[in-house]
Design a protein around this motif. Sequence first.
Motif: not given
Length: 157
Positions: A104-132
């Motif tokens: 579990t990691v903390g995110l900046p305040q003001g993040i909504a569900e639509g601001d988070v996108q996750a991609d899983y390719n070749n064994g690497v999970l990348e979670v992209h969080v748009r800055k508020p």
Amino acid sequence: MATLVRWEPFREIASLQNEMSRFMNGLLEGNGRTNQAWVPALDIWETENEIVYALDLPGVPEDQISVELDDGALTITAERERTQEESDERFYRFERRYGTFSRTVGLPQGIAEGDVQADYNNGVLEVHVRKPEQPKPKRIQLGSGAGATIEGKAEKK
């Protein structure tokens, strides 16, 4: 003939500290046993518009990965199962980690569900969080007048 050796207490303390550190690391690492919790390393970097969290999850099927956003915290959970292959080969040591982990990691305040996108390719999970959006300072106009009033009377300057 006896030789004298100078006693250096700080060297003794450093040696004791090294031995205790090696002992504690052995307990934490399980001395090669793989029955302890598996926690992959987490890389975090920032671009102009987003924060990216990346974890190496080799051998984990995509359906065993969960990414959740709850109350300003991002929780990543995954499970890697140990494969049981029957063969004539003899294994003397198992070092690859398996099991379930949760991070579990903390995110900046003001993040909504639509601001988070996750991609899983070749064994690497990348979670992209748009800055508020950062709050912009508000300019306050100063009042104009000849003078401030005190209890209804004009104050002289």
